[in-house]
Structure formats: C-alpha cells, structure tokens
Scaffold this motif. Structure first.
Motif, PDB file in Angstrom:
ATOM      1  N   UNK A 190      -0.619  17.360   3.967  1.00  0.00           N
ATOM      2  CA  UNK A 190      -1.107  16.793   5.231  1.00  0.00           C
ATOM      3  C   UNK A 190      -0.293  15.567   5.641  1.00  0.00           C
ATOM      4  N   UNK A 191       0.107  14.764   4.661  1.00  0.00           N
ATOM      5  CA  UNK A 191       0.923  13.576   4.964  1.00  0.00           C
ATOM      6  C   UNK A 191       2.258  13.996   5.572  1.00  0.00           C
ATOM      7  N   UNK A 192       2.819  15.058   5.014  1.00  0.00           N
ATOM      8  CA  UNK A 192       4.079  15.572   5.584  1.00  0.00           C
ATOM      9  C   UNK A 192       3.863  16.063   7.011  1.00  0.00           C
ATOM     10  N   UNK A 193       2.755  16.752   7.230  1.00  0.00           N
ATOM     11  CA  UNK A 193       2.466  17.237   8.569  1.00  0.00           C
ATOM     12  C   UNK A 193       2.291  16.116   9.573  1.00  0.00           C
ATOM     13  N   UNK A 194       1.610  15.051   9.148  1.00  0.00           N
ATOM     14  CA  UNK A 194       1.405  13.901  10.040  1.00  0.00           C
ATOM     15  C   UNK A 194       2.696  13.146  10.308  1.00  0.00           C
ATOM     16  N   UNK A 195       3.615  13.175   9.331  1.00  0.00           N
ATOM     17  CA  UNK A 195       4.919  12.542   9.573  1.00  0.00           C
ATOM     18  C   UNK A 195       5.702  13.329  10.626  1.00  0.00           C
ATOM     19  N   UNK A 196       5.461  14.645  10.695  1.00  0.00           N
ATOM     20  CA  UNK A 196       6.115  15.475  11.698  1.00  0.00           C
ATOM     21  C   UNK A 196       5.462  15.321  13.064  1.00  0.00           C
ATOM     22  N   UNK A 197       4.132  15.161  13.066  1.00  0.00           N
ATOM     23  CA  UNK A 197       3.386  15.023  14.322  1.00  0.00           C
ATOM     24  C   UNK A 197       2.256  14.020  14.117  1.00  0.00           C
ATOM     25  N   UNK A 198       2.568  12.721  14.316  1.00  0.00           N
ATOM     26  CA  UNK A 198       1.556  11.674  14.076  1.00  0.00           C
ATOM     27  C   UNK A 198       0.280  11.845  14.904  1.00  0.00           C
ATOM     28  N   UNK A 199       0.402  12.519  16.062  1.00  0.00           N
ATOM     29  CA  UNK A 199      -0.767  12.688  16.940  1.00  0.00           C
ATOM     30  C   UNK A 199      -1.476  14.024  16.719  1.00  0.00           C
ATOM     31  N   UNK A 200      -1.190  14.657  15.593  1.00  0.00           N
ATOM     32  CA  UNK A 200      -1.812  15.955  15.304  1.00  0.00           C
ATOM     33  C   UNK A 200      -3.337  15.822  15.290  1.00  0.00           C
ATOM     34  N   UNK A 201      -3.993  16.775  15.941  1.00  0.00           N
ATOM     35  CA  UNK A 201      -5.460  16.817  15.926  1.00  0.00           C
ATOM     36  C   UNK A 201      -5.975  17.778  14.867  1.00  0.00           C
ATOM     37  N   UNK A 202      -5.157  18.794  14.555  1.00  0.00           N
ATOM     38  CA  UNK A 202      -5.617  19.822  13.640  1.00  0.00           C
ATOM     39  C   UNK A 202      -5.737  19.311  12.210  1.00  0.00           C
ATOM     40  N   UNK A 203      -4.839  18.417  11.781  1.00  0.00           N
ATOM     41  CA  UNK A 203      -4.890  17.925  10.397  1.00  0.00           C
ATOM     42  C   UNK A 203      -6.121  17.038  10.168  1.00  0.00           C
ATOM     43  N   UNK A 204      -6.383  16.030  11.001  1.00  0.00           N
ATOM     44  CA  UNK A 204      -7.606  15.229  10.793  1.00  0.00           C
ATOM     45  C   UNK A 204      -8.871  16.084  10.862  1.00  0.00           C
ATOM     46  N   UNK A 205      -8.880  17.086  11.759  1.00  0.00           N
ATOM     47  CA  UNK A 205     -10.059  17.947  11.867  1.00  0.00           C
ATOM     48  C   UNK A 205     -10.249  18.761  10.595  1.00  0.00           C
ATOM     49  N   UNK A 206      -9.138  19.219  10.013  1.00  0.00           N
ATOM     50  CA  UNK A 206      -9.206  19.993   8.768  1.00  0.00           C
ATOM     51  C   UNK A 206      -9.717  19.121   7.628  1.00  0.00           C
ATOM     52  N   UNK A 207      -9.181  17.913   7.524  1.00  0.00           N
ATOM     53  CA  UNK A 207      -9.597  16.988   6.454  1.00  0.00           C
ATOM     54  C   UNK A 207     -11.081  16.669   6.579  1.00  0.00           C
ATOM     55  N   UNK A 208     -11.504  16.369   7.798  1.00  0.00           N
ATOM     56  CA  UNK A 208     -12.913  16.014   8.027  1.00  0.00           C
ATOM     57  C   UNK A 208     -13.840  17.175   7.650  1.00  0.00           C
ATOM     58  N   UNK A 209     -13.464  18.381   8.036  1.00  0.00           N
ATOM     59  CA  UNK A 209     -14.282  19.561   7.735  1.00  0.00           C
ATOM     60  C   UNK A 209     -14.378  19.801   6.223  1.00  0.00           C
ATOM     61  N   UNK A 210     -13.236  19.718   5.547  1.00  0.00           N
ATOM     62  CA  UNK A 210     -13.223  19.990   4.103  1.00  0.00           C
ATOM     63  C   UNK A 210     -13.979  18.921   3.321  1.00  0.00           C
ATOM     64  N   UNK A 211     -13.831  17.676   3.722  1.00  0.00           N
ATOM     65  CA  UNK A 211     -14.550  16.595   3.037  1.00  0.00           C
ATOM     66  C   UNK A 211     -16.044  16.709   3.284  1.00  0.00           C
ATOM     67  N   UNK A 212     -16.416  17.124   4.497  1.00  0.00           N
ATOM     68  CA  UNK A 212     -17.829  17.327   4.811  1.00  0.00           C
ATOM     69  C   UNK A 212     -18.408  18.461   3.976  1.00  0.00           C
ATOM     70  N   UNK A 213     -17.648  19.535   3.826  1.00  0.00           N
ATOM     71  CA  UNK A 213     -18.092  20.660   3.008  1.00  0.00           C
ATOM     72  C   UNK A 213     -18.274  20.223   1.553  1.00  0.00           C
ATOM     73  N   UNK A 214     -17.369  19.347   1.098  1.00  0.00           N
ATOM     74  CA  UNK A 214     -17.444  18.867  -0.289  1.00  0.00           C
ATOM     75  C   UNK A 214     -18.698  18.033  -0.504  1.00  0.00           C
ATOM     76  N   UNK A 215     -19.018  17.197   0.492  1.00  0.00           N
ATOM     77  CA  UNK A 215     -20.226  16.365   0.398  1.00  0.00           C
ATOM     78  C   UNK A 215     -21.466  17.242   0.392  1.00  0.00           C
ATOM     79  N   UNK A 216     -21.468  18.252   1.288  1.00  0.00           N
ATOM     80  CA  UNK A 216     -22.622  19.148   1.355  1.00  0.00           C
ATOM     81  C   UNK A 216     -22.809  19.908   0.050  1.00  0.00           C
ATOM     82  N   UNK A 217     -21.690  20.282  -0.562  1.00  0.00           N
ATOM     83  CA  UNK A 217     -21.766  21.035  -1.823  1.00  0.00           C
ATOM     84  C   UNK A 217     -22.335  20.194  -2.948  1.00  0.00           C
ATOM     85  N   UNK A 218     -22.113  18.871  -2.862  1.00  0.00           N
ATOM     86  CA  UNK A 218     -22.618  17.965  -3.906  1.00  0.00           C
ATOM     87  C   UNK A 218     -24.111  17.707  -3.713  1.00  0.00           C
TER      88      UNK A 218
END
Length: 580
Positions: free
Chosen positions: A552-580
């Motif tokens: 993801x860091x590499x992707x953000x270095x390619x496109x600092x304004x990417x919306x898809x990467x932050x959305x992916x991180x937020x979704x996965x972290x939320x899923x992890x919290x819900x699983x706990x």
C-alpha cells in the motif's frame, strides 16, 4: 489590323514587360510626326508581337487588374494566355506572378511549361524544382536540382532533404540513394553532405548523420546549416552540453544569424526555459512581425507562469491575424486560470478546426457543464457533430465523459444511448455505457452491453476482462469470471490489467498463493495504486500484514491521492476489529 496595333502600342506605353520572341517576326509601327531637328537622334521604334486581339486584350486586363491589386484576375489571365499562346515571355510572367502570390500549384504548372518552352532557363528550373519538392515529388525535384548544379546554378539539395521529413521511409530511402550516387561524383559538395545528414536523421540513423554533418564542416567550417545540423544531432544523441557549446560558439561568430539563435533557443527550451525566453525575446525584437517567433515566446512565457507577457504576445498574434486559433485557445486557458469563465468561453468558441480545435471543444464543453448549462453543452456538441459527422462517435464519448466527470450519470447514460441508436454495434460506445452502468450499480445492464461486444467480437480481450472482473468483484459468479478472464489472458498474456484481474479472481476463489503471484507480476509490469490495493489486500488476508502495508505504501507513493487504498485499509481494519 489597326485595332491590334493600337492595343499593342498601348501595352508598350503601359510599361508591360512583354518582349518579342525569336520565333515571331518583328513588326514596326510608323507614326507621322514633324521632321526631327538636325541635332536629334532617331529613336528606335518599339517591337510589337503580333498576338491576336483577344490575347492582347486579356493581357491588358491582367495588367490593369494587377495595378489595382486584383492579382487573382491578373494571374488567371496570364495563365490562360500562357497555355493558349505558349509564349515564353507570357509563361514566365505567369510563373512569376504565381510565385509572388504563393500559388504554388499554379507556379509549378507554369514553370514546367516554361521549361518545356525554354529548357535551359535556370529560373524556370529553380521554380519547378521548388514546386515539385513542395508537392512531395522529391525524386523529380532532385533531377532538376542536379541539372541546376550541373549548369553552375545554386542547387536545392538541402531544401529537398528538409522537405523529405513529411515523406515515407521508403521515399526517403530512395532519395538517400540518389544523394549517395551524386556524392560519389561530388564528394566535397557540402550541400549534398548536409542533405544526406538530414535524410539520415529523419531515418533515425543519428550517428551516420552526425558523421555527414562533420564531413561538411571539415570542408567548410563556417557552413551554418551543417553546424546547426551537428548541434541538433548532438542534442538527439544525449550530448546537450556539447550541442550548446557548439551553438554558443556559432552565436559568438554570427550574432545576427537568426537561424543559429533560433536553434539555440529551441535547444534551451528543453533545458532552461528562462534562458530560452531571453533568446526568443531577442529574436522577436529583431523580427516583431514573425508569427512563429512570437508564438514560441508566448508559449515559453506561459510555461514559465509569466501570464501577462504570454497574454500580450497571444493578443499580438490576434492583431497580426496570425496563428489566431492557437492564440484564442491559449488565451482561453489563461482566462480560465484567472476565473474569467465567459472570456475563456469566447476564446474557445473562436477556435477553428485545426490542431487546437478538439482541445477547445473539450474545454468549452467542460465549462458549460461545470456551469450547469447541460442543454447548451449538448447543443454545442450536436452542432459540431452535424458539421463533422466522421467525428460523431468521438464527440458522443467526450460528452458522456465530461458529464460523468461532473457526476451527471443519468444524463451521460442518455447521451450514450442516443449514440448507440445511431451506431448499435459500436464497441467503444457499448463499453462506455457498460462501465457507466457498472458505476450506477446496474450490473445487469452492464453485462448486457459487454456480452453484446463479445457477440460482435468474441476475441475482444477488453470486454472479456471487464465482464470477468465485474463478476469477480461484484458477484459470487467466480467460476464464470475465471473463464472470461482466462480467455482474455490467452489473447493478451502480457496485459497488466488482465493479469491483475486473474490475480483478483484467484483471490476470490481462495487461491491466495496464485493470487499473490499474479498481482506481483501485474505490479512489476505496470506499477499502479489500484493493483497495489489488490496486492495489499491479498497479502493481508494471507497473514502478511507488513507485506500488505509495504504494498500500500508503494501504491500511495505512485498516487498520493488514491482513494482506493485508504478505503481498502479502512475496510480490512474494520473487519479485523469486528472479528475480534
């Protein structure tokens, strides 16, 4: 016969340059006057050409028309009479008038007639050679250039080579053969050497071209065309410092030579815009009415952010009546940057068909839509579609894309549907509507359009991949998606978009190792933030949290304004919290 003589005398008294031809008998006029004074010398009587009355009248009309600046009438009459009489003097004058008026096609036609009538005339041959080269008939022009050379006149070898830039590779190779044949006879002719260098450069043979330029300079160190060619080739061969050094030396030796300074300015434009602007300023100061120099200065000033100076020069071009469309286009861009919407629109709408036309259409339509003038935008493009029906599909696509950009999705769909009513089998329009409907969450409609494309073109990898990816990403029809993407991959095995889709469908199928392999392959071929988002997600799901964050860091270095990467991180972290 009396009227014929009267017209002939009038022509002579009007100062026309019709001269008697050797093949015509000479007729003299006698006018009764008082006996001459003893000390007076007898004056020679004028020679008169026995043309028909209609011819003499046509020529008289032509001369009077020329004196009143109706050059079109003068040229038409002279050309007509040149063909009708086949007289050398009339044909020569017709050719000179056509050349003066830059009527190149007519000048070539009459010059060739002139040469037929007078094969040894070098002026006729020079005009014919230039006309042939302007018409792209380079091999014919080369023969005339050889004849000029053999007659001791100036050849046009370099002009021919320069104009070959618009020819095909095959035509240039044939011309290059002629240059080499001529050089075998005249190895020390610098014009031939420079021309050969230009042809070699156009063919991409830079080092041999440089050798040819250097050979010319060894023979003639002060040969400016050869020195300019050498500097340009040095720049193309990634030796800019040496090229600049060569041009600076030339400028020191020839400070008033505009060609040298222009080449220096152009080379600086790729390295130091500020210094380039200084050179273009000097050129414009010495030639204030030169539209090309002023346009270059305007562009450089604009690029440097000197908006006031750029605006001044573009407006000067409008006042001069030169490069008006380009000037309007850039003045429109300047007006946009200063939030002068209406002024910008005025300039864009003044651009006529040419290099800047489609860009101005895009900008003006964008301004209409951003100003919520959807109907005006549609009417604007509709008028252009009627004017240029061959560009209709492209213009429909442009309209829909701009509507999507400003989030008028329903209106964009209506535009594409209207376009498809005219062109129901257009893959471009069907694909655009499919992608739009996918964005509108109308997956069934999207699938219908993509399958229509595949029906018309079963090997359309773009449609196969799009449908496969949509099914993998938005539905649970994974096996069907896999089959579609596999077909696309067989057609385009190196396409990073298809490789990414294969990685994604493998992830959906639970094949994480294969998914990671494919996604890493896609990322290597085409580093992209969306591919990085996919790779990071699969790595995360496989337990490689650090690997995911690195992707993801590499992707953000390619496109600092990417919306898809932050959305992916937020979704996965939320899923992890819900699983706990």
């Amino acid at each position: 016969m009396t009227s014929n003589r009267l017209l002939a005398s009038t022509l002579l008294l009007s100062g026309l340059i019709l001269q008697g031809c050797a093949q015509h008998p000479v007729i003299t006029t006698t006018v009764e006057t008082e006996p001459p004074l003893a000390e007076s010398k007898a004056q020679p009587e004028p020679n008169i050409i026995p043309f028909e009355t209609d011819t003499l009248y046509a020529l008289l009309v032509a001369e009077f028309a020329g004196s009143r600046e109706r050059y079109d009438i003068a040229l038409r009459n002279y050309v007509q009479q040149a063909h009708q009489t086949r007289d050398i003097s009339i044909t020569a004058r017709a050719t000179r008038i056509a050349s003066f008026l830059n009527e190149h096609k007519v000048a070539l036609e009459t010059a060739l007639l002139w040469l037929e009538l007078e094969p040894t005339n070098n002026e006729a041959r020079m005009i014919a050679a230039n006309g042939l080269s302007q018409s792209g008939r380079l091999l014919e022009a080369f023969k005339h250039s050889v004849a000029l050379h053999d007659n001791g006149s100036k050849s046009i070898y370099q002009t021919l080579a320069a104009r070959a830039a618009k020819s095909t590779d095959i035509e240039r190779e044939l011309l290059l053969e002629k240059f080499n044949e001529r050089l075998a006879l005249h190895p020390n002719n610098t014009s031939l050497l420079v021309g050969k260098g230009l042809l070699l450069q156009q063919q991409g043979h830079l080092k041999p071209a440089l050798a040819s330029a250097k050979s010319a300079l060894l023979l003639e160190p002060e040969n400016i065309p050869a020195a300019i060619l050498e500097a340009n080739l040095l720049s193309l061969l990634k030796q800019p410092e040496e090229a600049l050094h060569r041009l600076i030396s030339l400028i020191d030796q020839h400070p008033d030579n505009k060609r040298v300074r222009l080449q220096y300015a152009r080379l600086l434009a790729s390295q130091d815009l500020s210094k380039a602007r200084d050179q273009f300023r000097m050129l414009v100061e010495s030639s204030p009415r030169d539209p090309d120099l002023r346009f270059s200065l305007a562009l450089v000033s604009n690029e440097l952010g000197d908006i006031d100076a750029a605006k001044e020069h573009f407006e000067a071009l409008l006042d001069m009546g030169q490069r008006q469309s380009s000037a309007h286009y850039y003045l429109g861009r300047i007006a946009e940057t200063t939030q002068q919407r209406d002024v910008a629109l005025g300039h864009y709408l003044a651009v006529t068909p040419g290099p800047d036309y489609m860009s101005s259409v895009l900008r003006s339509t964008d301004l209409f839509i951003s100003g919520k003038e959807i109907g005006r935008a549609h009417q604007h493009l509709s008028n252009i579609r009627q004017r240029f029906p061959s560009q209709a599909e492209r213009l429909y696509m442009l309209e829909s894309e701009l509507l999507i950009k400003h989030k008028y999705l329903d209106q964009a769909e209506r535009v594409l549907t209207a376009a498809l009513a005219e062109r129901p089998s257009s893959s471009n329009l069907l694909y655009a509507r499919a992608m739009l409907n996918e964005r509108r969450n109308m997956l069934e409609l999207s699938e219908i359009d993509l399958r229509s494309i595949i029906k018309y073109d079963p090997n359309n990898a773009t449609a196969l991949n799009a449908l496969g990816y949509t099914l993998a990403d938005r539905t649970d029809r994974y096996q069907e998606a896999y089959q579609l993407i596999s077909q696309a991959l067989n057609i385009r095995p190196d396409d990073p978009a298809v490789i990414d889709s294969m990685g994604w469908v493998q992830y959906r199928l639970g094949n994480l190792k294969e998914a990671i392999l494919r996604l890493r392959q896609a990322m290597k071929v085409f580093p992209d933030h969306e591919i990085a988002a996919h790779l990071g997600e699969v790595l995360w799901k496989s337990g490689n949290i650090q690997g995911a964050r690195d992707a993801w860091a590499e992707g953000l270095s390619l496109e600092p304004n990417s919306k898809v990467i932050p959305a992916t991180i937020e979704r996965l972290e939320s899923e992890q919290v819900d699983a706990q």
